[in-house]
Enzyme design. Sequence first.
Site, PDB file in Angstrom:
ATOM      1  N   VAL A 244       2.097  -7.962  10.082  1.00  0.00           N
ATOM      2  CA  VAL A 244       3.519  -8.296   9.931  1.00  0.00           C
ATOM      3  C   VAL A 244       4.231  -7.988  11.247  1.00  0.00           C
ATOM      4  O   VAL A 244       4.126  -6.884  11.784  1.00  0.00           O
ATOM      5  CB  VAL A 244       4.147  -7.519   8.758  1.00  0.00           C
ATOM      6  N   HIS A 537      -0.249  13.923   8.705  1.00  0.00           N
ATOM      7  CA  HIS A 537       0.578  13.801   7.508  1.00  0.00           C
ATOM      8  C   HIS A 537       2.014  13.445   7.893  1.00  0.00           C
ATOM      9  O   HIS A 537       2.957  13.998   7.339  1.00  0.00           O
ATOM     10  CB  HIS A 537       0.577  15.118   6.727  1.00  0.00           C
ATOM     11  N   HIS A 580      -0.922  18.825   1.134  1.00  0.00           N
ATOM     12  CA  HIS A 580      -1.476  17.552   1.636  1.00  0.00           C
ATOM     13  C   HIS A 580      -0.857  16.427   0.816  1.00  0.00           C
ATOM     14  O   HIS A 580      -0.721  16.538  -0.406  1.00  0.00           O
ATOM     15  CB  HIS A 580      -2.998  17.605   1.542  1.00  0.00           C
TER      16      HIS A 580
HETATM   17  C1  LIG Z   1      -7.705  10.915   8.827  1.00  0.00           C
HETATM   18  C2  LIG Z   1      -6.754  11.287   7.734  1.00  0.00           C
HETATM   19  C3  LIG Z   1      -7.111  12.262   6.819  1.00  0.00           C
HETATM   20  C4  LIG Z   1      -6.221  12.605   5.807  1.00  0.00           C
HETATM   21  N1  LIG Z   1      -6.642  13.469   4.834  1.00  0.00           N
HETATM   22  C5  LIG Z   1      -5.839  13.704   3.774  1.00  0.00           C
HETATM   23  C6  LIG Z   1      -6.319  14.464   2.671  1.00  0.00           C
HETATM   24  O1  LIG Z   1      -7.473  14.871   2.624  1.00  0.00           O
HETATM   25  N2  LIG Z   1      -5.453  14.704   1.658  1.00  0.00           N
HETATM   26  C7  LIG Z   1      -4.182  14.244   1.653  1.00  0.00           C
HETATM   27  O2  LIG Z   1      -3.434  14.531   0.719  1.00  0.00           O
HETATM   28  N3  LIG Z   1      -3.724  13.464   2.658  1.00  0.00           N
HETATM   29  C8  LIG Z   1      -4.546  13.161   3.696  1.00  0.00           C
HETATM   30  N4  LIG Z   1      -4.116  12.324   4.676  1.00  0.00           N
HETATM   31  C9  LIG Z   1      -2.776  11.742   4.570  1.00  0.00           C
HETATM   32  C10 LIG Z   1      -2.671  10.639   3.524  1.00  0.00           C
HETATM   33  O3  LIG Z   1      -3.878   9.980   3.330  1.00  0.00           O
HETATM   34  C11 LIG Z   1      -1.621   9.639   4.015  1.00  0.00           C
HETATM   35  O4  LIG Z   1      -0.444  10.342   4.306  1.00  0.00           O
HETATM   36  C12 LIG Z   1      -1.279   8.571   2.995  1.00  0.00           C
HETATM   37  O5  LIG Z   1      -2.436   7.933   2.555  1.00  0.00           O
HETATM   38  C13 LIG Z   1      -0.303   7.574   3.630  1.00  0.00           C
HETATM   39  O6  LIG Z   1      -0.006   6.532   2.729  1.00  0.00           O
HETATM   40  P1  LIG Z   1       1.005   5.362   3.149  1.00  0.00           P
HETATM   41  O7  LIG Z   1       1.046   4.417   2.029  1.00  0.00           O
HETATM   42  O8  LIG Z   1       2.255   5.979   3.625  1.00  0.00           O
HETATM   43  O9  LIG Z   1       0.337   4.680   4.431  1.00  0.00           O
HETATM   44  P2  LIG Z   1      -1.117   4.065   4.628  1.00  0.00           P
HETATM   45  O10 LIG Z   1      -1.997   4.406   3.494  1.00  0.00           O
HETATM   46  O11 LIG Z   1      -1.567   4.469   5.978  1.00  0.00           O
HETATM   47  O12 LIG Z   1      -0.879   2.490   4.569  1.00  0.00           O
HETATM   48  C14 LIG Z   1      -0.299   1.723   5.579  1.00  0.00           C
HETATM   49  C15 LIG Z   1      -0.976   0.368   5.586  1.00  0.00           C
HETATM   50  O13 LIG Z   1      -0.186  -0.551   6.306  1.00  0.00           O
HETATM   51  C16 LIG Z   1      -1.015  -1.318   7.147  1.00  0.00           C
HETATM   52  N5  LIG Z   1      -0.185  -1.803   8.254  1.00  0.00           N
HETATM   53  C17 LIG Z   1       0.343  -1.090   9.266  1.00  0.00           C
HETATM   54  N6  LIG Z   1       1.087  -1.879  10.049  1.00  0.00           N
HETATM   55  C18 LIG Z   1       1.033  -3.117   9.514  1.00  0.00           C
HETATM   56  C19 LIG Z   1       1.622  -4.353   9.867  1.00  0.00           C
HETATM   57  N7  LIG Z   1       2.422  -4.471  10.922  1.00  0.00           N
HETATM   58  N8  LIG Z   1       1.353  -5.437   9.103  1.00  0.00           N
HETATM   59  C20 LIG Z   1       0.554  -5.337   8.005  1.00  0.00           C
HETATM   60  N9  LIG Z   1      -0.036  -4.175   7.642  1.00  0.00           N
HETATM   61  C21 LIG Z   1       0.219  -3.077   8.375  1.00  0.00           C
HETATM   62  C22 LIG Z   1      -2.095  -0.359   7.553  1.00  0.00           C
HETATM   63  O14 LIG Z   1      -3.224  -1.036   8.053  1.00  0.00           O
HETATM   64  C23 LIG Z   1      -2.338   0.387   6.262  1.00  0.00           C
HETATM   65  O15 LIG Z   1      -3.272  -0.272   5.447  1.00  0.00           O
HETATM   66  C24 LIG Z   1      -4.956  11.981   5.726  1.00  0.00           C
HETATM   67  C25 LIG Z   1      -4.598  11.014   6.656  1.00  0.00           C
HETATM   68  C26 LIG Z   1      -5.483  10.650   7.657  1.00  0.00           C
HETATM   69  C27 LIG Z   1      -5.088   9.587   8.632  1.00  0.00           C
END
Ligand SMILES: Cc1cc2nc3c(=O)[nH]c(=O)nc-3n(C[C@H](O)[C@H](O)[C@H](O)COP(=O)(O)OP(=O)(O)OC[C@H]3O[C@@H](n4cnc5c(N)ncnc54)[C@H](O)[C@@H]3O)c2cc1C
Length: 600
Positions: A244, A537, A580
Amino acid sequence: MPLLSNPEDVIGRRFDFIIAGGGTAGLVLANRLSENPDVSVIVLEAGNAHVDDPIILSPTGWVPQLFNSEYEWGLQSTPQPHSLDQRLFEFRSGKGLGGSSSINCLVYLKPHRADIDAFEKLGNPGWNWENYQKYSKKAESVHAPVPPVRQFRPTYNHDDVGHDGPLPVSFCPIASGVEYPLQKGLSELGIETISTGFGGETAGTYKALASLHPVKMTRTDSANAYLFPVIDRPNLQVLTGALVTKVVTSGDEATGLTADAVEFEHGGKFYQVLCAKDVILSAGAIKSPQILELSGIGDRSILEPLGIETKLDLPTIGTNTQDHFTCTGPAYELRDGNDIITGELIADPDFRGNLKDPYKEIEGPLPLVMSGYAFFPLHKAAANAQELIDKISAKINDEASPYSAGLREVYHVQLELLKDEDVPDVEIMVVPFSVIPMGPAGRAYVNVPPVLSRPFSRGTVHINSADPLAPPVIDPHIFEEDIDMEIITAGFKVSRAAAQFSPYKDIIAREVKPGPDVVTDDQIKEHIKSHVGTVWHMVGSCSMLPRDKGGVVDAKLKVYGTNNIRVVDLSILPILVSTHPQATVYAVAEQGDIIKADHM
Ligand SMILES: Cc1cc2nc3c(=O)[nH]c(=O)nc-3n(C[C@H](O)[C@H](O)[C@H](O)COP(=O)(O)OP(=O)(O)OC[C@H]3O[C@@H](n4cnc5c(N)ncnc54)[C@H](O)[C@@H]3O)c2cc1C
């Protein structure tokens, strides 16, 4: 086999809801919004589908994923002046269906009730612990633990968790063996093992749940829990490889901006889908603000030098970011003969061959889901807690301090959390494998670092190019506020102090990081500065707050000054929760059903 869309199926078509980002939150919404067959929904995800991908399904696959651009965005911060040598930090974030839920470490924990009630106190009606639990229980399906492994037992109340939501969650049946001795050591310091950790009272030690299928022992994420089971709904389209690039709007600040379409790049070409009801940004805390700014919604002084016309001047976008900072150590080499299992030992085939059920199936260098956690307030960690609190209170109340009026109000609520002797400010986690070399090969090591729960430092994430393919600039301002260093140092000392007590001290051969020469507070702080990192996070870049307190979205998750642009992901948290966050993302996205209500 999931039915994914092709560009030609969707280009130029009109959808009721367009979801930008098929990650953790985005796929919860895709499922819930498309429950109504009369409503059309499209998910545009930049990454790939990764259907039945063994690396994602493996609970230990996350380490190779971190170094692979197929799964992870590979972003970096700006140089950080409060770290040694002005280091740059890796900011990990998942790419592809499932987003970060497909690459995270599987740890599944709920926050303290006061973390969530703070959102309501900040002016967001309905965002309180009671609703959190309602929606969290709607998301999760927590399975009863298998018979306890060694002495490290799950302690939880059955009624504090949900049992029939889409997301299977369970207790990992294996553990390193360090967790129980640590619990006993901490108990000598007044940090007790509790059973209320999933019921809103989190100060204490307990075994974490994991986003782990209880039978298949595979990762559960938003893709396999929420999307794949419903992907054949005729009213739901999912296009992967679709980045996007902007929301196309009409109207102005006076009438409110209306999202008419979303532009995306696919295979090097740019296309649009049209919007009938809402555009929902679920691209995560780093990318959702980027999409807004690329759309001309943001700080005029950032947009105009880049040649982007300001459609809506909203300078709060991309500000107020917060993250969980940690460090390496205290870390220990462990004595032989204590039935301890660590990543290093399992790498040895002879060691693995001698393991008994349920351990014998595990393999790979980092096989153990991290499940040993302790959370505690500053009052438990530092003798000078009151002095530290008085100091930061005075700074916040000082008119000469460089805080906006809005941030000052947010800080007052955050200060209440810091003063509350039942609410955690720092965490300790058991990491039974080594990310950096700890000592001679073939030995067992464990890292037991502190994690700062709720930093006062505030960072930013902004574009510095009109090119949607250019990465945003992430400046987390690590340790800019002295109190953050004080709290993490106190946590470090608690972790170390626990190692004076049996049975914890009996399994330890020696401290390897930072080692016995690092003793004074100043030395510990220097060590932390040179070994600091984030656990990825990030929150706050599109904070849910009243506009005059620094808000980007209102309590219905709608971007101020727009008629139909929402943000639903971790970026909306105005203050970081003291745990977390993945369970919180699921709960936030489930609470996103307020969007449905708005269109009834
Ligand atoms: C390596 C790692 C380990 C972690 N471990 C833990 C854990 O063990 N326990 C815990 O509680 N939390 C953990 N976290 C944190 C937790 O997983 C995240 O905070 C949470 O999943 C974020 O959810 P979200 O929906 O905000 O974003 P996300 O799940 O990151 O989703 C964002 C999505 O948008 C997509 N996207 C981005 N830009 C665009 C665009 N321009 N156009 C279209 N699509 C796009 C991305 O590809 C992605 O699929 C971890 C995070 C990471 C990175």
